[in-house]
Scaffold this active site. Structure first.
Site, PDB file in Angstrom:
ATOM      1  N   TYR A   1      -9.672  -9.914   9.679  1.00 45.05           N
ATOM      2  CA  TYR A   1     -10.017 -10.381   8.338  1.00 45.05           C
ATOM      3  C   TYR A   1     -10.297 -11.880   8.308  1.00 45.05           C
ATOM      4  O   TYR A   1     -11.144 -12.353   7.545  1.00 45.05           O
ATOM      5  CB  TYR A   1      -8.898 -10.031   7.356  1.00 45.05           C
ATOM      6  CG  TYR A   1      -8.771  -8.549   7.115  1.00 45.05           C
ATOM      7  CD1 TYR A   1      -9.805  -7.826   6.540  1.00 45.05           C
ATOM      8  CD2 TYR A   1      -7.611  -7.867   7.477  1.00 45.05           C
ATOM      9  CE1 TYR A   1      -9.703  -6.463   6.339  1.00 45.05           C
ATOM     10  CE2 TYR A   1      -7.491  -6.505   7.273  1.00 45.05           C
ATOM     11  CZ  TYR A   1      -8.537  -5.804   6.707  1.00 45.05           C
ATOM     12  OH  TYR A   1      -8.433  -4.449   6.504  1.00 45.05           O
TER      13      TYR A   1
ATOM     14  N   GLU B   1     -15.192   3.880   9.212  1.00 44.43           N
ATOM     15  CA  GLU B   1     -15.876   4.948   9.926  1.00 44.43           C
ATOM     16  C   GLU B   1     -15.460   6.334   9.456  1.00 44.43           C
ATOM     17  O   GLU B   1     -14.427   6.511   8.807  1.00 44.43           O
ATOM     18  CB  GLU B   1     -15.614   4.818  11.428  1.00 44.43           C
ATOM     19  CG  GLU B   1     -14.143   4.879  11.825  1.00 44.43           C
ATOM     20  CD  GLU B   1     -13.905   4.522  13.288  1.00 44.43           C
ATOM     21  OE1 GLU B   1     -14.403   3.461  13.732  1.00 44.43           O
ATOM     22  OE2 GLU B   1     -13.233   5.308  13.980  1.00 44.43           O
TER      23      GLU B   1
ATOM     24  N   HIS C   1      -0.757   0.188   5.484  1.00 43.65           N
ATOM     25  CA  HIS C   1      -1.297   1.228   6.365  1.00 43.65           C
ATOM     26  C   HIS C   1      -0.356   2.415   6.577  1.00 43.65           C
ATOM     27  O   HIS C   1       0.265   2.570   7.637  1.00 43.65           O
ATOM     28  CB  HIS C   1      -1.703   0.643   7.713  1.00 43.65           C
ATOM     29  CG  HIS C   1      -2.879  -0.270   7.653  1.00 43.65           C
ATOM     30  ND1 HIS C   1      -3.551  -0.703   8.759  1.00 43.65           N
ATOM     31  CD2 HIS C   1      -3.514  -0.850   6.592  1.00 43.65           C
ATOM     32  CE1 HIS C   1      -4.547  -1.512   8.404  1.00 43.65           C
ATOM     33  NE2 HIS C   1      -4.536  -1.614   7.072  1.00 43.65           N
TER      34      HIS C   1
ATOM     35  N   GLN D   1       0.811  -1.213   0.000  1.00 41.86           N
ATOM     36  CA  GLN D   1       0.000   0.000   0.000  1.00 41.86           C
ATOM     37  C   GLN D   1       0.850   1.271   0.000  1.00 41.86           C
ATOM     38  O   GLN D   1       0.309   2.377   0.084  1.00 41.86           O
ATOM     39  CB  GLN D   1      -0.931  -0.012   1.217  1.00 41.86           C
ATOM     40  CG  GLN D   1      -1.950  -1.136   1.170  1.00 41.86           C
ATOM     41  CD  GLN D   1      -2.761  -1.255   2.453  1.00 41.86           C
ATOM     42  OE1 GLN D   1      -2.568  -0.512   3.420  1.00 41.86           O
ATOM     43  NE2 GLN D   1      -3.685  -2.200   2.478  1.00 41.86           N
TER      44      GLN D   1
ATOM     45  N   TYR E   1      -9.410   8.105  19.388  1.00 42.17           N
ATOM     46  CA  TYR E   1     -10.462   7.510  18.552  1.00 42.17           C
ATOM     47  C   TYR E   1     -10.528   5.984  18.648  1.00 42.17           C
ATOM     48  O   TYR E   1     -11.250   5.351  17.881  1.00 42.17           O
ATOM     49  CB  TYR E   1     -10.332   8.038  17.127  1.00 42.17           C
ATOM     50  CG  TYR E   1     -10.732   9.496  17.116  1.00 42.17           C
ATOM     51  CD1 TYR E   1     -12.042   9.868  16.871  1.00 42.17           C
ATOM     52  CD2 TYR E   1      -9.830  10.480  17.481  1.00 42.17           C
ATOM     53  CE1 TYR E   1     -12.435  11.198  16.965  1.00 42.17           C
ATOM     54  CE2 TYR E   1     -10.205  11.807  17.579  1.00 42.17           C
ATOM     55  CZ  TYR E   1     -11.516  12.158  17.317  1.00 42.17           C
ATOM     56  OH  TYR E   1     -11.910  13.467  17.430  1.00 42.17           O
TER      57      TYR E   1
END
Length: 417
Positions: free
Chosen positions: A310, A289, A193, A129, A299
């Site tokens: 997963y 979210e 990430h 990623q 958070y």
């Protein structure tokens, strides 16, 4: 998803998607005067969730559907890009777009012309990623031509999320004087990430999102104030912590941190009504979210989540979704949206979209339109779903249209017909 619960119906023709007002999947005549109420329809999500977790408040998930009544079209205006990731609108309406492998290009949505690759950009780590990610222009770009971007920076021992800046040359062929102004430490040898969005606030400071790098060993660092992983940071144009940040002067806390407990934020936008910073954040399997991001707030990841691993295991022992002192999302999805870039709509082209939030969905292959009232989501619509594209970013252009890029290399313009 049945068209009867979508916000707009589309007629596919070549590369153009057109909203067809008045028709529905039952074949209702467009002139039928008994058209259904388009302001409160069944929720757009009908598939079974990954969990049976209960929301913290009514309307936190699976809100009523809405449907755009203004005729609009979604049209491919350029293609052939290589994994585009971020978009910035140049003063003349052209688009400066990052490509994950480490290049930038300029796209003219009027002609469809795609420039050659812009040189001078520091090397990126494009594994997994990683790569060249979000991008934004200096508020004074017209006079200084400065560009800021987020990327996965390869270094000894692995990589990390970093922020670069440089000047777009007058001939638009290179980035001059590129430098790295911020590194989200610690470095980690992984490929997942990175976060990656970057925006300016009204004071000329930068908000940047970082990911917690996904792996079980790094995941807890989103709760650690001595780590920049899993955070939203606020820095100056030179990459320094902004004076007055919430953890300034606190021992064992990085002064650039603005908020923490995030998993992987790929969307940042300011609400034009309230001025609040909002984010879109990947959950695990379930639990994507959006949040209102406030200074110093936690958070919750990975302590609380509306998702599971997963492979199906629960997260936490026991798994919890609410805890004192941890912020609840404004809204969440299960199954997931895979939310990436997002923008609030402030133009007048489609009046009913005013101040709505638009989010690029990856695995969900649509752009989500959320109607916001009093900081709550009161309606949801799926746009361009029949295109089957992984939408990576969406912005509002200088002409008031929405522009979105997809992982397959397309640029879409979405505007009033």
């Amino acid at each position: 998803m049945k068209n009867t619960i979508s916000k707009a119906l589309f007629c596919a023709a070549a590369t153009t998607l057109v909203a067809c007002n008045g028709a529905n999947s039952a074949g209702t005549n467009p002139t039928d005067t008994t058209a259904q109420d388009t302001t409160k329809l069944p929720p757009v999500e009908t598939n079974k969730g990954n969990t049976d977790y209960k929301p913290a408040f009514e309307g936190q998930t699976r809100i009523a559907g809405v449907k755009t009544t203004t005729a609009f079209a979604g049209k491919v205006v350029a293609e052939g890009l290589k994994s585009p990731w971020g978009i910035a609108s140049l003063p003349d309406g052209r688009l400066l777009i990052t490509e994950k492998e480490g290049t930038m290009r300029i796209v003219d949505p009027a002609s469809g012309k795609v420039s050659d690759a812009i040189t001078g950009i520091p090397k990126v780590d494009a594994q997994g990623q990683g790569g060249l990610l979000g991008i934004t222009l200096d508020p004074d770009f017209e006079s200084n031509r400065m560009v800021y971007w987020v990327f996965a920076e390869p270094v000894s021992g692995g990589n990390h999320t970093a922020v670069g800046k440089g000047k777009l040359s007058a001939d638009e062929k290179t980035i001059e004087g590129a430098s790295v102004i911020y590194q989200a430490l610690p470095t980690y040898n992984g490929k997942l990430h990175y976060g990656g969005r970057i925006i300016f606030d009204k004071d000329g400071n930068l908000f940047v999102s970082t990911g917690e790098r996904s792996d079980l060993e790094t995941r807890p660092q989103s709760q650690h104030l001595n780590s920049a992983l899993g955070k939203i940071v606020r820095i100056t144009k030179d990459g320094k912590p902004v004076a007055g940040n919430p953890f300034e002067g606190q021992a064992d806390a990085k002064p650039e941190i603005y908020s923490y407990g995030h998993r992987n934020t790929q969307g940042l936008a300011f609400n034009p009504v309230t001025g609040d910073l909002w984010n879109s954040e990947f959950g695990p399997r379930g639990g994507d979210e959006i949040n209102i991001v406030s200074p110093g707030k936690n958070y919750g990841w990975p302590t609380i989540t509306y998702g599971i691993e997963y492979k199906g295991d629960v997260i936490g022992n026991p798994p919890i979704q609410q805890k004192e002192g941890l912020e609840q999302p404004v809204y969440y999805w299960d199954p997931v949206l895979s939310p990436s870039g997002m923008t609030f709509y402030t133009a007048d082209n489609v009046p009913e979209w005013k101040n709505n939030l638009f989010i690029a969905g990856l695995s969900s292959t649509h752009i989500a339109r959320l109607v916001i009232k009093d900081n709550k989501v009161v309606g949801e619509e799926r746009l361009l779903q029949s295109e089957g594209q992984r939408f990576r970013d969406v912005i509002q252009g200088k002409d008031g249209a929405l522009y979105a890029v997809t992982d397959s290399g397309k640029v879409y313009k979405v505007d009033k017909q």
